[in-house]
Design a protein around this motif. Structure first.
Motif, PDB file in Angstrom:
ATOM      1  N   SER A  46       0.836  -1.208   0.000  1.00  0.00           N
ATOM      2  CA  SER A  46       0.000   0.000   0.000  1.00  0.00           C
ATOM      3  C   SER A  46       0.866   1.253   0.000  1.00  0.00           C
ATOM      4  O   SER A  46       0.646   2.188  -0.790  1.00  0.00           O
ATOM      5  CB  SER A  46      -0.919   0.005   1.227  1.00  0.00           C
ATOM      6  OG  SER A  46      -1.783  -1.110   1.219  1.00  0.00           O
ATOM      7  N   ALA A  47       1.883   1.277   0.869  1.00  0.00           N
ATOM      8  CA  ALA A  47       2.772   2.440   0.956  1.00  0.00           C
ATOM      9  C   ALA A  47       3.569   2.616  -0.332  1.00  0.00           C
ATOM     10  O   ALA A  47       3.764   3.745  -0.807  1.00  0.00           O
ATOM     11  CB  ALA A  47       3.722   2.276   2.144  1.00  0.00           C
ATOM     12  N   PHE A  48       3.998   1.500  -0.919  1.00  0.00           N
ATOM     13  CA  PHE A  48       4.806   1.560  -2.147  1.00  0.00           C
ATOM     14  C   PHE A  48       3.995   2.142  -3.296  1.00  0.00           C
ATOM     15  O   PHE A  48       4.482   3.007  -4.035  1.00  0.00           O
ATOM     16  CB  PHE A  48       5.314   0.159  -2.500  1.00  0.00           C
ATOM     17  CG  PHE A  48       6.323   0.136  -3.604  1.00  0.00           C
ATOM     18  CD1 PHE A  48       7.612   0.600  -3.403  1.00  0.00           C
ATOM     19  CD2 PHE A  48       5.983  -0.344  -4.869  1.00  0.00           C
ATOM     20  CE1 PHE A  48       8.553   0.592  -4.430  1.00  0.00           C
ATOM     21  CE2 PHE A  48       6.909  -0.365  -5.897  1.00  0.00           C
ATOM     22  CZ  PHE A  48       8.202   0.106  -5.678  1.00  0.00           C
ATOM     23  N   VAL A  49       2.767   1.692  -3.449  1.00  0.00           N
ATOM     24  CA  VAL A  49       1.908   2.204  -4.528  1.00  0.00           C
ATOM     25  C   VAL A  49       1.586   3.681  -4.296  1.00  0.00           C
ATOM     26  O   VAL A  49       1.604   4.491  -5.237  1.00  0.00           O
ATOM     27  CB  VAL A  49       0.610   1.376  -4.632  1.00  0.00           C
ATOM     28  CG1 VAL A  49      -0.382   2.045  -5.582  1.00  0.00           C
ATOM     29  CG2 VAL A  49       0.917  -0.036  -5.108  1.00  0.00           C
ATOM     30  N   ILE A  50       1.318   4.044  -3.050  1.00  0.00           N
ATOM     31  CA  ILE A  50       0.982   5.436  -2.738  1.00  0.00           C
ATOM     32  C   ILE A  50       2.163   6.367  -2.996  1.00  0.00           C
ATOM     33  O   ILE A  50       2.007   7.472  -3.514  1.00  0.00           O
ATOM     34  CB  ILE A  50       0.512   5.557  -1.270  1.00  0.00           C
ATOM     35  CG1 ILE A  50      -0.854   4.875  -1.102  1.00  0.00           C
ATOM     36  CG2 ILE A  50       0.413   7.020  -0.842  1.00  0.00           C
ATOM     37  CD1 ILE A  50      -1.294   4.741   0.338  1.00  0.00           C
ATOM     38  N   CYS A  51       3.369   5.902  -2.660  1.00  0.00           N
ATOM     39  CA  CYS A  51       4.563   6.749  -2.775  1.00  0.00           C
ATOM     40  C   CYS A  51       5.096   6.854  -4.205  1.00  0.00           C
ATOM     41  O   CYS A  51       5.798   7.812  -4.530  1.00  0.00           O
ATOM     42  CB  CYS A  51       5.670   6.230  -1.859  1.00  0.00           C
ATOM     43  SG  CYS A  51       5.300   6.388  -0.101  1.00  0.00           S
ATOM     44  N   GLN A  52       4.809   5.867  -5.044  1.00  0.00           N
ATOM     45  CA  GLN A  52       5.307   5.876  -6.418  1.00  0.00           C
ATOM     46  C   GLN A  52       4.241   6.437  -7.364  1.00  0.00           C
ATOM     47  O   GLN A  52       3.238   5.788  -7.636  1.00  0.00           O
ATOM     48  CB  GLN A  52       5.696   4.457  -6.847  1.00  0.00           C
ATOM     49  CG  GLN A  52       6.813   3.840  -6.031  1.00  0.00           C
ATOM     50  CD  GLN A  52       8.111   4.618  -6.151  1.00  0.00           C
ATOM     51  OE1 GLN A  52       8.523   5.015  -7.247  1.00  0.00           O
ATOM     52  NE2 GLN A  52       8.773   4.832  -5.017  1.00  0.00           N
ATOM     53  N   LYS A  53       4.466   7.647  -7.861  1.00  0.00           N
ATOM     54  CA  LYS A  53       3.477   8.294  -8.720  1.00  0.00           C
ATOM     55  C   LYS A  53       3.229   7.511 -10.008  1.00  0.00           C
ATOM     56  O   LYS A  53       2.136   7.564 -10.572  1.00  0.00           O
ATOM     57  CB  LYS A  53       3.937   9.718  -9.059  1.00  0.00           C
ATOM     58  CG  LYS A  53       3.877  10.666  -7.869  1.00  0.00           C
ATOM     59  CD  LYS A  53       4.202  12.085  -8.287  1.00  0.00           C
ATOM     60  CE  LYS A  53       4.088  13.032  -7.093  1.00  0.00           C
ATOM     61  NZ  LYS A  53       4.402  14.439  -7.460  1.00  0.00           N
TER      62      LYS A  53
END
Length: 321
Positions: A46-53
């Motif tokens: 979840s954090a990875f998808v949110i942080c990677q535009k």
């Protein structure tokens, strides 16, 4: 055990009835490891998808909703059974048990509808690709996932309140690792138990089978389109875009169908085997899904590899300085 309805204030979580006390520590450690895998994996994705535009795309937004659902399910079910085998805490309050039952079935239903959204995304992307940018946007997927969370809410609440109307006059033992509908209603008595059971089953099947019907239609249509492609490379490339979704859907539905069909044909499992199967199809997908996202989704895999390489190069530069 408490057998009087007016005095019933709690339930006793039985867990695995055939488990020897000498293995309690091992089982609690295993369950704790599974919970860590669920928590770390789904928080990371979840954090990875949110942080990677570059990953702010509709299908990855669906992954985030599914990750949130898996994390919530693990958090609401595993700590109590871990506490039973780790600390000997087997008691759950009467209303706490009903709350857990509600979330167990609610989150399972939400998963089913999120998988429907996932299948719809792939169906439009592959079967009518020219319309995909118009029909499937981040806003559209957010609305659809919102409905996936909303639709089962009143249905599962109705099931819970319906069960609450029953008198409980049997032993307060939950023959399961967490409170679910079957384990709770098995402690009830009276003529209304069968009505409550049938009504609940119909609502549960609606939440499971309605999405499954569309999911099957979607992936059959996708496979038909792929088979019509002239080049092998085109087939492989197109199939790879929906492989993660197919894996995730199979992990959710196939074990459930196996258990339901086995029960329908009269194949009886022992209590321990039944509990293991239920835990397997409830918790295994939640632990494995993040791995599927990372290794079977090209965009996430490539972004992750690029990030790791950049980090490694940065560390090597600092060390050389």
């Amino acid at each position: 055990m408490i057998s009087n309805f007016t005095r019933m204030r709690s339930f006793f979580i039985l867990g695995f009835p055939g488990l020897s006390p000498q293995y309690y520590g091992l089982v609690s450690a295993l369950l704790f490891f599974i919970y860590l895998a669920i928590a770390v994996g789904n928080i990371f994705i979840s954090a990875f998808v949110i942080c990677q535009k570059s990953l702010h795309k509709p299908k990855y937004l669906v992954f985030c909703h599914l990750a949130l659902n898996d994390l919530t399910f693990g958090t609401l079910t595993l700590p109590k059974i871990i506490a039973k085998y780790w600390f000997g805490d087997s008691i759950i309050s009467f209303h706490g048990c009903f709350a857990q039952m509600f979330f167990v079935h609610y989150l399972g239903s939400v998963t089913s509808f999120i998988l429907l959204v996932m299948a719809l995304d792939r169906y439009i992307a592959i079967c009518i690709p020219l319309r995909y940018p118009v029909l499937i946007t981040n806003r559209t997927v957010s609305v659809l996932c919102g409905f996936a969370w909303l639709i089962p809410l009143p249905l599962m609440a109705a099931i819970m309140f319906h069960v609450l109307t029953l008198p409980f006059c049997k032993l307060n033992v939950i023959a399961q690792c967490y409170c679910d509908h079957i384990s709770i209603t098995s402690q009830a008595c009276g003529e209304d138990v069968k009505i409550v059971t049938v009504t609940s089953l119909c609502l549960a099947m609606f939440c499971l089978l309605l999405p499954l019907a569309f999911i099957l239609f979607s992936y059959i249509s996708i496979i038909a389109v792929i088979l019509k492609m002239s080049t092998v490379g085109g087939r492989k490339s197109t199939l790879s875009t929906c492989t993660p979704q197919i894996f995730i859907t199979c992990l959710f539905y196939l074990p459930r169908c196996f258990v339901y069909i086995a029960n329908a044909v009269g194949f009886i499992f022992s209590i321990d085997i039944r509990i293991i199967l239920i835990l397997l199809y409830s918790l295994f997908p939640a632990a494995v899904n993040p791995i599927i996202y990372c290794f079977k989704t090209q965009d996430i895999k490539q972004t992750l590899i690029k990030k790791l390489r950049t980090t490694r190069i940065g560390i090597e530069v600092k060390l050389s300085i």
